[in-house]
Design an enzyme around this catalytic site. Structure first.
Site, PDB file in Angstrom:
ATOM      1  N   ARG A 177     -40.823   4.942   9.509  1.00 45.24           N
ATOM      2  CA  ARG A 177     -41.182   4.404   8.200  1.00 45.24           C
ATOM      3  C   ARG A 177     -40.232   4.864   7.095  1.00 45.24           C
ATOM      4  NH1 ARG A 177     -43.132   5.463  12.548  1.00 45.24           N
ATOM      5  NH2 ARG A 177     -43.877   7.474  11.815  1.00 45.24           N
ATOM      6  N   CYS A 228     -50.730   8.148   9.123  1.00 37.68           N
ATOM      7  CA  CYS A 228     -49.342   8.257   8.672  1.00 37.68           C
ATOM      8  C   CYS A 228     -49.328   7.930   7.191  1.00 37.68           C
ATOM      9  CB  CYS A 228     -48.428   7.302   9.434  1.00 37.68           C
ATOM     10  SG  CYS A 228     -46.725   7.314   8.819  1.00 37.68           S
ATOM     11  N   THR A 242     -46.692   7.890   5.056  1.00 34.60           N
ATOM     12  CA  THR A 242     -45.581   7.020   4.667  1.00 34.60           C
ATOM     13  C   THR A 242     -45.888   5.558   4.987  1.00 34.60           C
ATOM     14  OG1 THR A 242     -44.128   8.865   5.270  1.00 34.60           O
ATOM     15  CG2 THR A 242     -43.076   6.774   4.765  1.00 34.60           C
ATOM     16  N   THR A 290     -42.784  13.372   3.489  1.00 30.75           N
ATOM     17  CA  THR A 290     -41.456  12.892   3.861  1.00 30.75           C
ATOM     18  C   THR A 290     -40.715  12.380   2.628  1.00 30.75           C
ATOM     19  OG1 THR A 290     -42.204  10.626   4.263  1.00 30.75           O
ATOM     20  CG2 THR A 290     -42.281  12.170   6.137  1.00 30.75           C
ATOM     21  N   LYS A 297     -42.155  16.854  15.137  1.00 30.29           N
ATOM     22  CA  LYS A 297     -41.819  15.644  15.902  1.00 30.29           C
ATOM     23  C   LYS A 297     -40.941  15.964  17.112  1.00 30.29           C
ATOM     24  CE  LYS A 297     -42.276  12.053  12.313  1.00 30.29           C
ATOM     25  NZ  LYS A 297     -43.262  11.199  12.976  1.00 30.29           N
ATOM     26  N   CYS A 310     -47.970  14.446   4.822  1.00 27.94           N
ATOM     27  CA  CYS A 310     -47.409  13.899   6.055  1.00 27.94           C
ATOM     28  C   CYS A 310     -48.317  14.386   7.165  1.00 27.94           C
ATOM     29  CB  CYS A 310     -45.979  14.388   6.280  1.00 27.94           C
ATOM     30  SG  CYS A 310     -45.337  13.936   7.913  1.00 27.94           S
TER      31      CYS A 310
END
Length: 237
Positions: free
Chosen positions: A49, A83, A85, A125, A165, A195
């Site tokens: 994203r 999520c 974002t 983010t 991640k 996030c």
């Protein structure tokens, strides 16, 4: 009869499992049958994203829509999406479904107002920070946001992308702690873990700083929406 929650997942997989775990944990249930039904589409084909927002990367909306439609067909009565974002694209997804779609950032703003905070520090983010998805919602609620400096923001991105991640538990956290202290020095009353990898990071690395966890807020809102019983609020009451 309780309704069913549908999770548009895969952004990322650990954040998806964290939301599901929190749904189970916040539900006041004495047996399996008192928990709520949850359908999850862990769609790891959804493009990044932040890259889409800032660098002209592949549009994530088609895959997000596939997941939303798939979950509706599976019997979901409400959708949620772990999520932050991705909520930049929320308005482009909702026309394709006929069921409610809870908005994580709206629910977080309600929780912050309920707790009486007026200024928060946003950890998120680059895509979330620069897209204004939090600022737009929070401005409307009278909540002031401060964000890390560009140098410190790089440390936040590293924890998200090179830490959680990437499954890297040995990443250095000095810069990340510096980012948090910077926000408190600017007058933030609490941190918003904007996030869904960040609540995971706080657990993995045993970080203890005052915070609002939007994943937890969303879990509680979803359980309540579908008729489940929520335990005494884990977000504090």
């Amino acid at each position: 009869m309780k309704k069913t929650i549908g999770i548009i997942g895969g952004m990322g997989p650990l954040a998806t499992s964290d939301l599901f775990r929190k749904i189970v944990e916040v539900t006041d249930a004495a047996c399996d049958q008192e928990h709520v039904r949850v359908c999850i589409d862990n769609n790891t084909e959804i493009p990044d994203r932040t890259a889409a927002i800032l660098k002209g990367g592949k549009d994530p909306v088609p895959e997000m829509v596939k997941s939303a439609v798939r979950l509706q067909a599976m019997g979901a009565d409400v959708l949620i999406m772990p999520c932050n974002t991705a909520h930049y694209f929320y308005g482009r997804v909702i026309p394709f479904v006929e069921i409610p779609f809870l908005h994580m950032i709206e629910e977080t703003a309600k929780e912050i107002k309920r707790k009486g905070f007026s200024k928060v520090g946003l950890l998120a983010t680059d895509g979330t920070c620069r897209s204004g998805v939090y600022k737009t919602v929070f401005d409307a609620k009278g909540i002031e946001i401060c964000m890390p400096s560009p140098e410190k923001q790089k440390s936040v991105m590293d924890v998200i992308y090179k830490g959680v991640k990437a499954g890297n538990r040995s990443i250095g956290l000095t810069g990340f702690y510096g980012a948090m202290e910077e926000l408190f020095n600017e007058g933030a009353e609490t941190l918003v873990l904007g996030c869904t990898e960040l609540p995971v990071a706080f657990d993995l690395f045993h970080i203890d700083r005052p915070n609002i966890d939007p994943t937890l807020v969303l879990a509680e809102a979803a359980v309540d929406f579908v008729g489940g019983k929520v335990k005494n609020r884990l977000t504090g009451e």
